[in-house]
Each structure stands twice: as structure tokens, then as C-alpha cells.
Design a protein around this motif. Structure first.
Motif, PDB file in Angstrom:
ATOM      1  N   ASN A  43       0.811  -1.215   0.000  1.00 39.25           N
ATOM      2  CA  ASN A  43       0.000   0.000   0.000  1.00 39.25           C
ATOM      3  C   ASN A  43       0.848   1.269   0.000  1.00 39.25           C
ATOM      4  N   SER A  44       2.121   1.131   0.284  1.00 39.99           N
ATOM      5  CA  SER A  44       3.028   2.284   0.237  1.00 39.99           C
ATOM      6  C   SER A  44       3.759   2.363  -1.098  1.00 39.99           C
ATOM      7  N   GLY A  45       3.457   1.424  -2.002  1.00 45.68           N
ATOM      8  CA  GLY A  45       4.026   1.489  -3.335  1.00 45.68           C
ATOM      9  C   GLY A  45       5.308   0.698  -3.554  1.00 45.68           C
ATOM     10  N   MET A  46       5.654  -0.185  -2.651  1.00 43.33           N
ATOM     11  CA  MET A  46       6.851  -1.000  -2.813  1.00 43.33           C
ATOM     12  C   MET A  46       6.523  -2.233  -3.662  1.00 43.33           C
ATOM     13  N   PRO A  47       7.134  -2.344  -4.844  1.00 43.02           N
ATOM     14  CA  PRO A  47       6.822  -3.464  -5.727  1.00 43.02           C
ATOM     15  C   PRO A  47       7.718  -4.675  -5.480  1.00 43.02           C
ATOM     16  N   ASN A  48       7.216  -5.803  -5.888  1.00 42.85           N
ATOM     17  CA  ASN A  48       7.990  -7.041  -5.884  1.00 42.85           C
ATOM     18  C   ASN A  48       7.667  -7.765  -7.179  1.00 42.85           C
ATOM     19  N   TYR A  49       8.684  -8.067  -7.976  1.00 40.95           N
ATOM     20  CA  TYR A  49       8.473  -8.680  -9.282  1.00 40.95           C
ATOM     21  C   TYR A  49       9.091 -10.073  -9.341  1.00 40.95           C
ATOM     22  N   ALA A  50       8.462 -10.943 -10.101  1.00 38.13           N
ATOM     23  CA  ALA A  50       9.108 -12.195 -10.455  1.00 38.13           C
ATOM     24  C   ALA A  50      10.318 -11.855 -11.328  1.00 38.13           C
ATOM     25  N   ASP A  51      11.361 -12.643 -11.201  1.00 41.15           N
ATOM     26  CA  ASP A  51      12.586 -12.368 -11.964  1.00 41.15           C
ATOM     27  C   ASP A  51      12.309 -12.304 -13.464  1.00 41.15           C
ATOM     28  N   SER A  52      11.388 -13.129 -13.913  1.00 41.02           N
ATOM     29  CA  SER A  52      11.145 -13.239 -15.345  1.00 41.02           C
ATOM     30  C   SER A  52      10.480 -12.000 -15.944  1.00 41.02           C
ATOM     31  N   VAL A  53       9.872 -11.164 -15.116  1.00 39.53           N
ATOM     32  CA  VAL A  53       9.156 -10.002 -15.649  1.00 39.53           C
ATOM     33  C   VAL A  53       9.812  -8.676 -15.269  1.00 39.53           C
ATOM     34  N   ARG A  54      10.772  -8.741 -14.369  1.00 37.71           N
ATOM     35  CA  ARG A  54      11.397  -7.503 -13.907  1.00 37.71           C
ATOM     36  C   ARG A  54      12.022  -6.761 -15.085  1.00 37.71           C
ATOM     37  N   GLY A  55      11.727  -5.474 -15.160  1.00 39.24           N
ATOM     38  CA  GLY A  55      12.252  -4.671 -16.252  1.00 39.24           C
ATOM     39  C   GLY A  55      11.291  -4.557 -17.426  1.00 39.24           C
ATOM     40  N   ARG A  56      10.303  -5.445 -17.485  1.00 41.26           N
ATOM     41  CA  ARG A  56       9.324  -5.398 -18.580  1.00 41.26           C
ATOM     42  C   ARG A  56       7.921  -5.054 -18.079  1.00 41.26           C
ATOM     43  N   PHE A  57       7.615  -5.461 -16.874  1.00 39.47           N
ATOM     44  CA  PHE A  57       6.295  -5.216 -16.300  1.00 39.47           C
ATOM     45  C   PHE A  57       6.410  -4.135 -15.227  1.00 39.47           C
ATOM     46  N   THR A  58       5.346  -3.348 -15.106  1.00 36.38           N
ATOM     47  CA  THR A  58       5.285  -2.320 -14.074  1.00 36.38           C
ATOM     48  C   THR A  58       3.954  -2.421 -13.345  1.00 36.38           C
ATOM     49  N   ILE A  59       4.027  -2.565 -12.036  1.00 37.65           N
ATOM     50  CA  ILE A  59       2.811  -2.635 -11.222  1.00 37.65           C
ATOM     51  C   ILE A  59       2.631  -1.310 -10.489  1.00 37.65           C
ATOM     52  N   SER A  60       1.380  -0.893 -10.370  1.00 42.64           N
ATOM     53  CA  SER A  60       1.088   0.349  -9.667  1.00 42.64           C
ATOM     54  C   SER A  60      -0.196   0.180  -8.868  1.00 42.64           C
ATOM     55  N   ILE A  61      -0.304   0.917  -7.793  1.00 42.59           N
ATOM     56  CA  ILE A  61      -1.463   0.816  -6.909  1.00 42.59           C
ATOM     57  C   ILE A  61      -2.023   2.205  -6.635  1.00 42.59           C
ATOM     58  N   ASP A  62      -3.339   2.283  -6.530  1.00 38.00           N
ATOM     59  CA  ASP A  62      -4.014   3.501  -6.097  1.00 38.00           C
ATOM     60  C   ASP A  62      -4.868   3.107  -4.900  1.00 38.00           C
ATOM     61  N   VAL A  63      -4.360   3.396  -3.729  1.00 38.62           N
ATOM     62  CA  VAL A  63      -5.024   2.957  -2.507  1.00 38.62           C
ATOM     63  C   VAL A  63      -6.376   3.654  -2.328  1.00 38.62           C
ATOM     64  N   VAL A  64      -6.462   4.891  -2.749  1.00 35.25           N
ATOM     65  CA  VAL A  64      -7.722   5.634  -2.618  1.00 35.25           C
ATOM     66  C   VAL A  64      -8.795   5.013  -3.519  1.00 35.25           C
ATOM     67  N   LYS A  65      -8.425   4.741  -4.765  1.00 39.15           N
ATOM     68  CA  LYS A  65      -9.381   4.131  -5.702  1.00 39.15           C
ATOM     69  C   LYS A  65      -9.478   2.625  -5.492  1.00 39.15           C
ATOM     70  N   GLN A  66      -8.568   2.047  -4.728  1.00 37.97           N
ATOM     71  CA  GLN A  66      -8.551   0.615  -4.441  1.00 37.97           C
ATOM     72  C   GLN A  66      -8.366  -0.184  -5.730  1.00 37.97           C
ATOM     73  N   THR A  67      -7.386   0.235  -6.491  1.00 36.11           N
ATOM     74  CA  THR A  67      -7.095  -0.427  -7.753  1.00 36.11           C
ATOM     75  C   THR A  67      -5.607  -0.764  -7.867  1.00 36.11           C
ATOM     76  N   VAL A  68      -5.340  -1.776  -8.668  1.00 35.47           N
ATOM     77  CA  VAL A  68      -3.968  -2.134  -8.987  1.00 35.47           C
ATOM     78  C   VAL A  68      -3.895  -2.388 -10.484  1.00 35.47           C
ATOM     79  N   ASP A  69      -2.872  -1.850 -11.121  1.00 29.10           N
ATOM     80  CA  ASP A  69      -2.672  -2.019 -12.555  1.00 29.10           C
ATOM     81  C   ASP A  69      -1.363  -2.749 -12.815  1.00 29.10           C
ATOM     82  N   LEU A  70      -1.331  -3.444 -13.925  1.00 22.19           N
ATOM     83  CA  LEU A  70      -0.118  -4.126 -14.355  1.00 22.19           C
ATOM     84  C   LEU A  70       0.119  -3.797 -15.813  1.00 22.19           C
ATOM     85  N   GLN A  71       1.159  -3.029 -16.089  1.00 23.31           N
ATOM     86  CA  GLN A  71       1.543  -2.720 -17.461  1.00 23.31           C
ATOM     87  C   GLN A  71       2.563  -3.751 -17.902  1.00 23.31           C
ATOM     88  N   MET A  72       2.241  -4.482 -18.959  1.00 23.41           N
ATOM     89  CA  MET A  72       3.098  -5.558 -19.430  1.00 23.41           C
ATOM     90  C   MET A  72       3.642  -5.208 -20.803  1.00 23.41           C
TER      91      MET A  72
END
Length: 120
Positions: free
Chosen positions: A53-82
Motif C-alpha cells: 500500500n506504500s508502493g513498494m513493488p515485488n516482481y518475479a525475476d522473469s518479468v522484472r524490467g518489462r512489467f510495471t505494477i502500480s497501486i491507487d489505494v484511494v481508488k482501491q485499484t492495482v494495474d499491471l503494465q506488461m
């Protein structure tokens, strides 16, 4: 009750990009973490990425550098850009969230999943 609804799945050519979104709704007191897992045919469900909820990401090794995860705690949403999707990344992508429904313990919730198909 807590509900997670995914959107954004579909078909994409190998090397292409896709953005997944997940919205949480229902009785939500606090969100500790949200994220994405995927399940390919015949394989176990595996971590793709999570984010606190503070924005700290954790990626699988296979996707790191290609995927980006983001969270909006107010809107209660999570996005994954691949980006740079490969054929073996086809599968059902599941949204997950660690949520406290009220003032109490946290539980893991899962969405129904959204299909991502990567083809030539």
C-alpha cells in the motif's frame, strides 16, 4: 464481502504490450498489498508482481524490467503494465489483495481471472 474484478485481458502479439487493471470493492477496511499471479495451462499459479500500500513493488525475476505494477489505494485499484510479452506468458492472470474487511485481521482475496493470450 470483498470483490476483485479484473479487466484488460485479451489477445496480443508476441513482443506486444497489454495493461491489466483490478478494482476492489465491498467491505474494505485496509489494504496491505495487491498484486497479480498467472496460471498457464498445466502449470501452477505463479507470482507475477505484488505491491504494498506504500508502493513498494515485488516482481518475479522473469518479468522484472518489462512489467510495471502500480497501486491507487484511494481508488482501491492495482494495474499491471506488461511489455515485451512472450508466448509462454499466456494464461489466466489473477488479481489478489490482502485486505482487512474491518478493524481486524487481513485476508487474501482473489479475482475470477482474466485471460491473456500471446500469439505470433
Amino acid at each position: 464481502q470483498v470483490h476483485l474484478v479484473e479487466s484488460g485481458g485479451g489477445w496480443v502479439q508476441a513482443g506486444g504490450s497489454l495493461r491489466l487493471s483490478c478494482a476492489a470493492s465491498g467491505r474494505i477496511g485496509s489494504i496491505a498489498r495487491m498484486g497479480w499471479y498467472r496460471e498457464a495451462p498445466g502449470k501452477e499459479r505463479e507470482l507475477v508482481a505484488t505491491i504494498t500500500n506504500s508502493g513498494m513493488p515485488n516482481y518475479a525475476d522473469s518479468v522484472r524490467g518489462r512489467f510495471t505494477i502500480s497501486i491507487d489505494v484511494v481508488k482501491q485499484t492495482v494495474d499491471l503494465q506488461m511489455k515485451g510479452l512472450s508466448l509462454d506468458e499466456s494464461g489466466v492472470y489473477y488479481c489478489t489483495a490482502n485486505i482487512a474487511p474491518g478493524v481486524g485481521p487481513f485476508y487474501d482475496y482473489w479475482g475470477q481471472g482474466t485471460q491473456v493470450t500471446v500469439s505470433l
